[in-house]
Every structure is written in C-alpha cells, then in structure tokens.
Design a protein around this motif. Structure first.
Motif, PDB file in Angstrom:
ATOM      1  N   ASP A  78       0.849  -1.196   0.000  1.00 31.21           N
ATOM      2  CA  ASP A  78       0.000   0.000   0.000  1.00 31.21           C
ATOM      3  C   ASP A  78       0.887   1.248   0.000  1.00 31.21           C
ATOM      4  O   ASP A  78       2.097   1.145  -0.107  1.00 31.21           O
ATOM      5  CB  ASP A  78      -0.964  -0.023   1.189  1.00 31.21           C
ATOM      6  CG  ASP A  78      -2.372   0.329   0.733  1.00 31.21           C
ATOM      7  OD1 ASP A  78      -2.563   1.480   0.296  1.00 31.21           O
ATOM      8  OD2 ASP A  78      -3.254  -0.550   0.781  1.00 31.21           O
ATOM      9  N   ASP A  79       0.269   2.417   0.100  1.00 28.82           N
ATOM     10  CA  ASP A  79       1.061   3.652   0.079  1.00 28.82           C
ATOM     11  C   ASP A  79       1.932   3.784   1.318  1.00 28.82           C
ATOM     12  O   ASP A  79       2.990   4.409   1.271  1.00 28.82           O
ATOM     13  CB  ASP A  79       0.131   4.863  -0.049  1.00 28.82           C
ATOM     14  CG  ASP A  79      -0.573   4.853  -1.399  1.00 28.82           C
ATOM     15  OD1 ASP A  79       0.100   5.056  -2.403  1.00 28.82           O
ATOM     16  OD2 ASP A  79      -1.789   4.585  -1.440  1.00 28.82           O
ATOM     17  N   CYS A  80       1.455   3.220   2.421  1.00 31.36           N
ATOM     18  CA  CYS A  80       2.248   3.186   3.658  1.00 31.36           C
ATOM     19  C   CYS A  80       2.133   1.810   4.299  1.00 31.36           C
ATOM     20  O   CYS A  80       1.144   1.098   4.078  1.00 31.36           O
ATOM     21  CB  CYS A  80       1.698   4.174   4.695  1.00 31.36           C
ATOM     22  SG  CYS A  80       1.894   5.910   4.285  1.00 31.36           S
ATOM     23  N   SER A  90       2.409  12.859   0.492  1.00 27.53           N
ATOM     24  CA  SER A  90       1.302  12.423  -0.349  1.00 27.53           C
ATOM     25  C   SER A  90       0.922  10.960  -0.064  1.00 27.53           C
ATOM     26  O   SER A  90      -0.258  10.605  -0.058  1.00 27.53           O
ATOM     27  CB  SER A  90       1.693  12.608  -1.822  1.00 27.53           C
ATOM     28  OG  SER A  90       0.663  12.166  -2.656  1.00 27.53           O
ATOM     29  N   ASP A  91       1.916  10.122   0.189  1.00 28.58           N
ATOM     30  CA  ASP A  91       1.621   8.718   0.514  1.00 28.58           C
ATOM     31  C   ASP A  91       0.929   8.582   1.874  1.00 28.58           C
ATOM     32  O   ASP A  91       0.070   7.721   2.054  1.00 28.58           O
ATOM     33  CB  ASP A  91       2.907   7.882   0.491  1.00 28.58           C
ATOM     34  CG  ASP A  91       3.246   7.412  -0.919  1.00 28.58           C
ATOM     35  OD1 ASP A  91       2.316   7.114  -1.687  1.00 28.58           O
ATOM     36  OD2 ASP A  91       4.442   7.345  -1.238  1.00 28.58           O
ATOM     37  N   VAL A  92       1.307   9.434   2.815  1.00 24.43           N
ATOM     38  CA  VAL A  92       0.621   9.420   4.119  1.00 24.43           C
ATOM     39  C   VAL A  92      -0.821   9.905   3.938  1.00 24.43           C
ATOM     40  O   VAL A  92      -1.761   9.338   4.500  1.00 24.43           O
ATOM     41  CB  VAL A  92       1.382  10.283   5.153  1.00 24.43           C
ATOM     42  CG1 VAL A  92       0.598  10.406   6.454  1.00 24.43           C
ATOM     43  CG2 VAL A  92       2.757   9.681   5.433  1.00 24.43           C
ATOM     44  N   ILE A 130      -5.683   6.131  -2.954  1.00 25.22           N
ATOM     45  CA  ILE A 130      -4.285   6.024  -3.388  1.00 25.22           C
ATOM     46  C   ILE A 130      -3.892   7.416  -3.885  1.00 25.22           C
ATOM     47  O   ILE A 130      -4.773   8.216  -4.226  1.00 25.22           O
ATOM     48  CB  ILE A 130      -4.136   4.961  -4.518  1.00 25.22           C
ATOM     49  CG1 ILE A 130      -2.670   4.628  -4.809  1.00 25.22           C
ATOM     50  CG2 ILE A 130      -4.820   5.407  -5.811  1.00 25.22           C
ATOM     51  CD1 ILE A 130      -2.482   3.411  -5.726  1.00 25.22           C
ATOM     52  N   ASP A 131      -2.600   7.724  -3.929  1.00 28.18           N
ATOM     53  CA  ASP A 131      -2.212   8.994  -4.544  1.00 28.18           C
ATOM     54  C   ASP A 131      -1.714   8.731  -5.961  1.00 28.18           C
ATOM     55  O   ASP A 131      -1.257   7.631  -6.284  1.00 28.18           O
ATOM     56  CB  ASP A 131      -1.163   9.739  -3.704  1.00 28.18           C
ATOM     57  CG  ASP A 131       0.157   9.006  -3.626  1.00 28.18           C
ATOM     58  OD1 ASP A 131       0.164   7.761  -3.583  1.00 28.18           O
ATOM     59  OD2 ASP A 131       1.206   9.678  -3.614  1.00 28.18           O
ATOM     60  N   VAL A 132      -1.850   9.746  -6.801  1.00 29.63           N
ATOM     61  CA  VAL A 132      -1.483   9.573  -8.218  1.00 29.63           C
ATOM     62  C   VAL A 132      -0.005   9.927  -8.400  1.00 29.63           C
ATOM     63  O   VAL A 132       0.344  11.091  -8.564  1.00 29.63           O
ATOM     64  CB  VAL A 132      -2.332  10.489  -9.137  1.00 29.63           C
ATOM     65  CG1 VAL A 132      -2.058  10.147 -10.599  1.00 29.63           C
ATOM     66  CG2 VAL A 132      -3.802  10.339  -8.831  1.00 29.63           C
ATOM     67  N   SER A 133       0.845   8.915  -8.343  1.00 29.35           N
ATOM     68  CA  SER A 133       2.263   9.176  -8.589  1.00 29.35           C
ATOM     69  C   SER A 133       2.674   8.757  -9.993  1.00 29.35           C
ATOM     70  O   SER A 133       3.573   9.340 -10.582  1.00 29.35           O
ATOM     71  CB  SER A 133       3.138   8.487  -7.542  1.00 29.35           C
ATOM     72  OG  SER A 133       2.812   7.130  -7.434  1.00 29.35           O
ATOM     73  N   ASP A 134       1.993   7.748 -10.537  1.00 29.81           N
ATOM     74  CA  ASP A 134       2.393   7.221 -11.857  1.00 29.81           C
ATOM     75  C   ASP A 134       1.354   7.468 -12.951  1.00 29.81           C
ATOM     76  O   ASP A 134       1.473   6.922 -14.037  1.00 29.81           O
ATOM     77  CB  ASP A 134       2.636   5.710 -11.761  1.00 29.81           C
ATOM     78  CG  ASP A 134       3.768   5.376 -10.802  1.00 29.81           C
ATOM     79  OD1 ASP A 134       4.669   6.221 -10.652  1.00 29.81           O
ATOM     80  OD2 ASP A 134       3.744   4.296 -10.203  1.00 29.81           O
ATOM     81  N   LEU A 174      -7.179   1.566   2.505  1.00 31.41           N
ATOM     82  CA  LEU A 174      -6.284   0.709   1.737  1.00 31.41           C
ATOM     83  C   LEU A 174      -6.704   0.679   0.270  1.00 31.41           C
ATOM     84  O   LEU A 174      -7.851   0.983  -0.072  1.00 31.41           O
ATOM     85  CB  LEU A 174      -6.311  -0.718   2.299  1.00 31.41           C
ATOM     86  CG  LEU A 174      -6.079  -0.849   3.806  1.00 31.41           C
ATOM     87  CD1 LEU A 174      -6.047  -2.329   4.199  1.00 31.41           C
ATOM     88  CD2 LEU A 174      -4.789  -0.169   4.220  1.00 31.41           C
ATOM     89  N   ARG A 175      -5.751   0.261  -0.559  1.00 29.72           N
ATOM     90  CA  ARG A 175      -6.055   0.105  -1.981  1.00 29.72           C
ATOM     91  C   ARG A 175      -7.104  -0.994  -2.186  1.00 29.72           C
ATOM     92  O   ARG A 175      -7.788  -1.016  -3.195  1.00 29.72           O
ATOM     93  CB  ARG A 175      -4.772  -0.262  -2.724  1.00 29.72           C
ATOM     94  CG  ARG A 175      -3.715   0.837  -2.650  1.00 29.72           C
ATOM     95  CD  ARG A 175      -2.396   0.397  -3.260  1.00 29.72           C
ATOM     96  NE  ARG A 175      -1.418   1.467  -3.196  1.00 29.72           N
ATOM     97  CZ  ARG A 175      -0.205   1.426  -3.735  1.00 29.72           C
ATOM     98  NH1 ARG A 175       0.190   0.326  -4.375  1.00 29.72           N
ATOM     99  NH2 ARG A 175       0.607   2.444  -3.650  1.00 29.72           N
ATOM    100  N   SER A 176      -7.209  -1.891  -1.229  1.00 31.11           N
ATOM    101  CA  SER A 176      -8.078  -3.076  -1.382  1.00 31.11           C
ATOM    102  C   SER A 176      -9.522  -2.821  -0.965  1.00 31.11           C
ATOM    103  O   SER A 176     -10.327  -3.748  -0.933  1.00 31.11           O
ATOM    104  CB  SER A 176      -7.501  -4.217  -0.543  1.00 31.11           C
ATOM    105  OG  SER A 176      -7.404  -3.801   0.807  1.00 31.11           O
TER     106      SER A 176
HETATM  107 MG    MG Z   1       1.505   6.240  -3.370  1.00 24.72          MG
END
Ligand code: MG
Ligand code: ADP
Length: 336
Positions: free
Chosen positions: A32-34, A78-80, A218-222, A152-154
């Motif tokens: 996950d992001d964290c 951003s991930d937090v 989720i954060d948009v990094s990609d 969570l992403r899930s």
């Molecule tokens: Mg992230």
C-alpha cells in the motif's frame, strides 16, 4: 533475466514473497502507500519511504534547490495522505557530491522546512553521505491514524463512485515544457510549478479517512491508469471511466492546444500529479462531495464507477462510447 524484463512491480513482488515467512502481528507491510504498524489499542503508525535520484526523478538545472527540498518531502506526505494519516515526523537521507555549494544545500533544506512547517512535521533523523556525481535523496515519513481508519487500496466496492481531488496531467505538462525547452509564459509557469511543487493533500486525506463511505484511496504518482489499477487489482474489481469527466486545467488545455500535444494522454498516464484517487459509496457521494467543497473550497471530481469482474481492467468511455485503447481512437463497443 534482466530487471528491465521483470519490471518495478515484478521486482517488488519478488522481494515481498521472500519475507512472507516473517510475520509481525498487527503490522501491514508491502503493498500500500504506507505500512501500518500498531501504536497502541487506539492508534496505528503509518510509514512510507520514497527516493528521488538526479537525472531519473529530477534534472538539477530544471528545479531550484528550494523546490527540490519541498518536492522531496511532498511526495512522501502524499503517501501518508493517501492512507488518511496525520504525519508528524520525517527522516532525510542525502547522497551528495562534495563539490556542491553550501548555499544550494541551505536552499534545499529551506524548501524541505517550509513544507515541514506547513504540516507540523519535524525532522527526526536521516543519513548523510558523499556521492561521486549525482544527488540521491531518500525520505521516510511517519504519521499516526486512528485504528481501522486507514484507507487501503483493497477497499473499493462494486458501485463506488471513483473521484480525484484535482486536475490531472499538469505535472506531465510541466515536465514536457522543461524537457523540450519551450518558451515560458504564464500558463507554462503554472504547469512547471505543478511539476516542481506538487501540493500533497494531507488535510484532505485526513478528513476523507474520517468519513464513512470513503472506501479505497491512493495517490497519483504514476498516472491514473497505473494507480487506479493498483486499487482495482487489490480490490479485485474493474472500472469504467468517462474521459470527458477527467478534470483538466485551462492552462494544460491552452498549452497543449498551442503545441498539438495529447491532453488525454497526459491526464491518464502522466506521472507526479499527487492528487488523491478515491472510491466512495454511491449513496454517500453527494453529501461527502458537498461537505468536502464547503471545507476545502475544492471539488471532488467524479470520473467513473467501480465494477465487478475483469479484475484490474479499466474501460474508458467518451460520451458513452467505448474509447479503444486510449490513443487508438474510438470504437462502438460498450463497456461490459
Ligand atoms: Mg503512493
Ligand atoms: P508509492 O508509489 O505509493 O510510493 P510504490 O509503487 O513505490 O508505492 O511501492 C508499492 C509498494 O511496494 C509499497 O508498499 C512500497 O513500500 C513497496 N516497495 C517498493 N519498493 C520496495 C523495496 N525495494 N523493498 C520493499 N518494499 C518495496
């Protein structure tokens, strides 16, 4: 076999498999992001780490040291934010060539501190080492969150509304301007700022995680194609996205029109926007979006819906018609 063939996520899976045998109770690790780590009976820690390497993530001549310091922390905050956590501390590790100007480093730390102050995040430690030529920066951020509040992403559910917290593609537009050395006027300046100074959605993330009905984040990094797929794969769902609903800034529209660049391509697969993507229970969406607007003065942009089946698949629509493979034009099949 080369790393290139395995890819970033193949490599991460390969690592995480090896550590499945070492289980720490009440701890959620890779994926996950964290990571989430038990603090006490009421709270958990959320912890993330991210690295920026010169000529991979930034070009020294295209970003001021102040902005680089700011951005190094911003991508971690951003991930937090994507978990809904409240950050309170960071660790900063730097590998730097010895012949760098001290003023450069002072400005770097000033940018890092500027954002640290904004969110009341203190510097808890780090590491300093010499490199031969290039700068490498690694930050770890630790935050706190009420137990069972982390998103969570899930957690996406069938029927959820998919939304984003801001404009998509601006950062990619800024990068394009820098890489192609295009002339810089007001619109270009805005896009470059979005690339060099992404604003992490920290307070928004904390608030969203306090709302029942906000499911996955989720954060948009990609780019949303890649990052929404992380939600869909983790939640075993698919999605339908309406391309005309993607929030695009007027500055991106104007600059891309001038040069004939592809706005949709940057909005869907351009990286480093650091907006949040979240999925919200459809029955609660209007109220949450209304309250969000009152509180933050910005919109939660509705871009699509979570569906069951075809795990990980995104079906792109343009005015109800299936958009075939994003850049290959339209066809007239509908999304299943
Ligand atoms: Mg992230
Ligand atoms: P993000 O874009 O949110 O920072 P990443 O795509 O970088 O997330 O990473 C996805 C997951 O894989 C995260 O949980 C991260 O901690 C983990 N991860 C990435 N690289 C490594 C690594 N070298 N070793 C262990 N875990 C890793």
């Amino acid at each position: 076999m080369l790393l290139r063939e395995l890819g970033e996520f193949g490599f991460i899976n390969r690592i995480s498999e090896k550590f499945k045998s070492i289980v720490i109770p009440e701890t959620t690790g890779i994926g996950d992001d964290c990571a989430i780590i038990r603090k006490d009976e009421n709270f958990d820690y959320v912890v993330t780490t991210d690295m920026l390497v010169e000529n991979i993530h930034f070009i020294r001549s295209k970003i001021t040291p102040f902005e680089l310091g700011y951005k190094t922390l911003a991508v971690n905050l951003s991930d937090v934010a994507a978990m809904g956590g409240n950050p309170f501390g960071s660790f900063l590790s730097v590998a730097i060539p010895a012949d760098i100007e001290l003023e450069y480093l002072d400005d770097f730390i000033a940018g890092y501190k500027h954002l640290s102050e904004k969110h009341n995040v203190t510097l808890l430690g780090g590491d300093t080492t010499r490199s031969e030529k290039h700068i490498a920066l690694n930050v770890t951020v630790i935050g706190i969150i009420e137990k069972n509040r982390a998103r969570l992403r899930s957690m996406a559910k069938e029927g959820d509304i998919i939304c984003v917290t801001g404009f998509l593609g601006d950062s990619d537009g800024g990068l394009k301007i820098l890489l192609e050395n295009l002339p810089i006027s007001e619109n270009e300046k805005y896009l470059i700022k979005r690339h060099n100074n992404p604003v992490p959605y920290v307070n928004e993330g904390i608030w969203l995680a306090s709302q029942n009905g906000v499911n996955a984040m989720i954060d948009v990094s990609d780019g949303i194609t890649s990052d929404l797929k992380h939600i869909l794969n983790a939640s075993q769902k698919s999605a339908v996205i309406e391309i005309d609903n993607l929030p695009i800034s007027q500055q991106l529209e104007a600059v891309y029109k001038k040069y004939g660049f592809d706005v949709i391509k940057s909005a869907t697969s351009g990286g480093e926007d650091y907006k949040l993507i979240l999925t919200i229970d459809k029955n609660r969406f209007s109220k949450i979006a209304e309250d969000y607007k009152t509180k933050f003065g910005n919109e939660l942009f509705e871009i699509g819906t979570v569906k069951k089946g075809n795990i990980g698949e995104i079906c792109w629509l343009k005015q109800g018609e299936k958009f075939n493979g994003l850049h290959e034009g339209f066809n007239h099949f509908r999304c299943s």
